[in-house]
Design a protein around this motif. Structure first.
Motif, short mmCIF file in Angstrom:
data_model
loop_
_atom_site.label_atom_id
_atom_site.label_comp_id
_atom_site.label_asym_id
_atom_site.label_seq_id
_atom_site.Cartn_x
_atom_site.Cartn_y
_atom_site.Cartn_z
N HIS A 109 0.80 -1.23 0.00
CA HIS A 109 0.00 0.00 0.00
C HIS A 109 0.84 1.28 0.00
CE1 HIS A 109 -3.61 -2.37 0.49
NE2 HIS A 109 -3.11 -2.95 1.57
N GLY A 110 2.05 1.18 -0.51
CA GLY A 110 2.88 2.38 -0.59
C GLY A 110 3.30 2.94 0.76
N ILE A 111 3.20 2.14 1.82
CA ILE A 111 3.59 2.61 3.15
C ILE A 111 5.09 2.83 3.20
CG2 ILE A 111 3.63 2.07 5.61
CD1 ILE A 111 0.86 2.62 4.53
N PRO A 112 5.55 4.03 3.54
CA PRO A 112 7.00 4.28 3.60
C PRO A 112 7.72 3.28 4.51
CG PRO A 112 5.77 6.33 3.82
CD PRO A 112 4.76 5.22 3.89
N ALA A 201 -3.83 2.44 12.27
CA ALA A 201 -3.38 2.37 10.88
C ALA A 201 -1.89 2.67 10.81
CB ALA A 201 -4.16 3.36 10.03
N VAL A 202 -1.14 1.79 10.17
CA VAL A 202 0.30 1.97 10.04
C VAL A 202 0.57 3.04 9.00
CG1 VAL A 202 2.47 0.88 9.39
CG2 VAL A 202 0.80 -0.39 10.76
N THR A 203 1.39 4.02 9.35
CA THR A 203 1.74 5.10 8.43
C THR A 203 3.18 5.00 7.94
OG1 THR A 203 2.33 6.53 10.32
CG2 THR A 203 0.07 6.67 9.46
N ALA A 204 4.01 4.24 8.64
CA ALA A 204 5.40 4.05 8.21
C ALA A 204 6.00 2.88 8.98
CB ALA A 204 6.24 5.30 8.45
N VAL A 205 6.99 2.24 8.34
CA VAL A 205 7.77 1.18 8.98
C VAL A 205 9.21 1.65 9.04
CG1 VAL A 205 8.40 -1.26 8.96
CG2 VAL A 205 6.23 -0.54 7.96
N THR A 206 9.83 1.54 10.20
CA THR A 206 11.21 1.95 10.38
C THR A 206 12.02 0.79 10.93
OG1 THR A 206 11.01 2.69 12.68
CG2 THR A 206 10.34 4.25 10.95
N ASP A 218 7.24 0.05 19.14
CA ASP A 218 8.57 -0.52 18.95
C ASP A 218 8.46 -1.96 18.47
OD1 ASP A 218 9.67 1.83 19.89
OD2 ASP A 218 9.88 1.11 21.96
N ALA A 219 9.37 -2.37 17.61
CA ALA A 219 9.43 -3.76 17.13
C ALA A 219 10.80 -4.03 16.55
CB ALA A 219 8.35 -4.02 16.09
N ASP A 220 11.35 -5.17 16.91
CA ASP A 220 12.63 -5.59 16.33
C ASP A 220 12.43 -6.15 14.93
OD1 ASP A 220 14.54 -5.36 18.77
OD2 ASP A 220 12.80 -6.45 19.55
N LEU A 221 11.27 -6.79 14.70
CA LEU A 221 10.94 -7.35 13.40
C LEU A 221 9.48 -7.01 13.08
CD1 LEU A 221 12.51 -10.93 13.71
CD2 LEU A 221 13.40 -9.04 12.34
N VAL A 222 9.19 -6.81 11.80
CA VAL A 222 7.83 -6.53 11.36
C VAL A 222 7.42 -7.54 10.30
CG1 VAL A 222 6.30 -4.89 10.19
CG2 VAL A 222 8.01 -4.06 11.83
N ALA A 223 6.34 -8.26 10.56
CA ALA A 223 5.76 -9.20 9.59
C ALA A 223 4.55 -8.52 8.96
CB ALA A 223 5.35 -10.50 10.27
N TRP A 224 4.47 -8.53 7.64
CA TRP A 224 3.42 -7.80 6.94
C TRP A 224 2.40 -8.78 6.37
CZ3 TRP A 224 3.37 -2.51 7.02
CH2 TRP A 224 2.38 -1.88 6.25
N ALA A 225 1.19 -8.72 6.90
CA ALA A 225 0.13 -9.64 6.48
C ALA A 225 -1.14 -8.86 6.16
CB ALA A 225 -0.14 -10.68 7.56
N ALA A 226 -0.97 -7.78 5.44
CA ALA A 226 -2.11 -6.93 5.06
C ALA A 226 -2.85 -7.55 3.88
CB ALA A 226 -1.63 -5.53 4.74
N SER A 227 -3.65 -6.77 3.20
CA SER A 227 -4.47 -7.30 2.10
C SER A 227 -3.62 -7.70 0.90
CB SER A 227 -5.50 -6.25 1.68
OG SER A 227 -4.85 -5.06 1.27
N MET A 228 -4.26 -8.35 -0.07
CA MET A 228 -3.58 -8.84 -1.26
C MET A 228 -3.90 -7.94 -2.46
SD MET A 228 -2.27 -11.35 0.31
CE MET A 228 -1.40 -12.18 -1.03
N GLU A 229 -3.02 -7.98 -3.45
CA GLU A 229 -3.24 -7.24 -4.69
C GLU A 229 -2.84 -8.12 -5.87
OE1 GLU A 229 -0.77 -3.79 -4.48
OE2 GLU A 229 1.11 -4.89 -4.73
N PRO A 230 -3.50 -7.96 -7.03
CA PRO A 230 -3.16 -8.77 -8.21
C PRO A 230 -1.88 -8.28 -8.87
CG PRO A 230 -4.88 -7.22 -8.77
CD PRO A 230 -4.64 -7.07 -7.29
N ARG A 231 -1.29 -9.12 -9.69
CA ARG A 231 -0.13 -8.73 -10.49
C ARG A 231 -0.55 -7.73 -11.57
NH1 ARG A 231 4.31 -11.14 -7.79
NH2 ARG A 231 3.48 -13.04 -6.81
#
Length: 357
Positions: A109-112, A201-206, A218-231
């Motif tokens: 989703h273009g999240i920085p 709502a997540v606005t950025a990942v650092t 705070d998080a040492d690791l981030v797992a991303w399991a948001a929605s899906m998008e087609p190719r």
């Protein structure tokens, strides 16, 4: 179509593409194009992330005994007018009929910072390795309150009790479930020590974690399991697509703009009378592949039909949730929990592999 043998090219070897290829290959010559040599059992990626053994049969074994040739390559371009598929190997395949089954991927989703710092479910094995080799236990944040995020958070928390697991969602975690279903998910998360951050709502990942509209986590690791998008290939090729990039198909799963092209799985926008628009999922993708295999081998001439029955969630190795739903995917109050639900989910997941053929 079925009066004589055709050459049918299937691009994509996920739940839809592989189920279609094995069935079409009983009568027609099929070329299956996919870059991987083994089937990616996507609904078990949360297990992979937790370091459990993978269940990935070789494609050669799945298609054994069928008129199916696997080309281990990526599709770079489609020439629909010339009926050609161009591969990154330099090869160009011609076809009588094309089956487009390239599926979907996790949407960032273009999240920085998401691409640089987060592990989407496609990189589950990398996440498992990072957690295994970490110098000390830390905090892992799972972004996404849908089925994938819930399963992932529960699995990680159970497999790594020394880690703090957080689940972060823009809406309510498990908000689509019935009251009983939501309550059970919360109960399991409480038992496993998972921190729930609803409506964040997540606005950025650092490198240090997440920024949300509710503050910093705070998080040492981030797992991303948001929605899906087609190719993007369907839109780039000229198929008629929805605003989000899924190919628009008719009741026989044919492209409305190019009827010689069938589109199945997450790549297609499928609307079923009395049910509505189908969501992206294994539960809908594999039945499309099974149906198309029957259609192209003359074993049915009926439009594609589908109706929902249940939602299944695994909540670690000891618990689960089977949420009953109406045909249109709306929730029923009843849900099965605990060991019985876990066994139902395990049986369904195992049946998916069997049903590929």
């Amino acid at each position: 179509m079925t009066a004589q043998q055709q050459h049918i090219v299937v691009i994509g070897a996920g739940y839809a593409g592989l189920a279609a290829a094995t069935r079409i290959g009983r009568k027609h010559r099929v070329t299956l194009v996919a870059p991987e040599s083994r089937f990616l059992h996507r609904v078990r990626q949360h297990e992979t992330a937790a370091g459990l053994p993978e269940h990935r049969p070789a494609l050669a074994e799945v298609v054994r005994g069928r008129q199916v040739t696997h080309r281990q390559a990526r599709v770079t371009e489609l020439d629909l007018a010339g009926r050609k598929v161009f591969l990154d190997s330099g090869e160009a395949l011609t076809y009588d009929t094309l089956v487009y089954a390239l599926g979907s991927r996790t949407a960032l989703h273009g999240i920085p910072g998401a691409a640089e710092h987060a592990y989407p479910v496609e990189r589950a094995a990398e996440l498992a390795e990072r957690m295994r080799t970490a110098a000390r236990p830390g905090t892992v944040a799972v972004v996404g309150g849908g089925p994938t995020g819930i399963e992932l958070a529960a699995e990680l928390a159970e497999a790594h009790p020394a880690w703090q697991v957080r689940i972060v969602a823009a809406g309510q975690v498990g908000g689509w479930l019935s009251a009983k279903g939501r309550a059970h998910v919360r109960k399991v998360f409480g038992r496993l020590g998972v921190q729930v951050h609803d409506r964040s709502a997540v606005t950025a990942v650092t490198a240090a974690g997440l920024r949300t509209d509710q503050g910093t986590l705070d998080a040492d690791l981030v797992a991303w399991a948001a929605s899906m998008e087609p190719r993007e290939l369907a839109a780039e090729t000229g198929l008629t697509v929805t605003p989000d990039g899924r190919a628009v198909v008719d009741q026989y799963l044919r492209s409305v703009s190019h009827p010689e092209v069938y589109v199945i799985g997450d790549a297609a926008q499928v609307v079923v009378e009395g049910v509505g628009e189908l969501r992206m999922s294994c539960a809908t993708a594999q039945p499309m592949g099974v149906y198309l295999g029957k259609l192209l081998t003359g074993r049915t001439d009926r439009p594609f039909g589908y109706g929902y029955v249940i939602h299944c969630l695994s909540l670690g190795r000891k618990d689960g949730l089977v949420q009953l739903v109406h045909k249109d995917d709306s929730m029923k109050p009843k849900a099965v929990t605990g060991t019985a639900a876990r066994l139902v989910k395990a049986g369904i997941v195992s049946g998916v592999l069997w049903n590929l053929r």
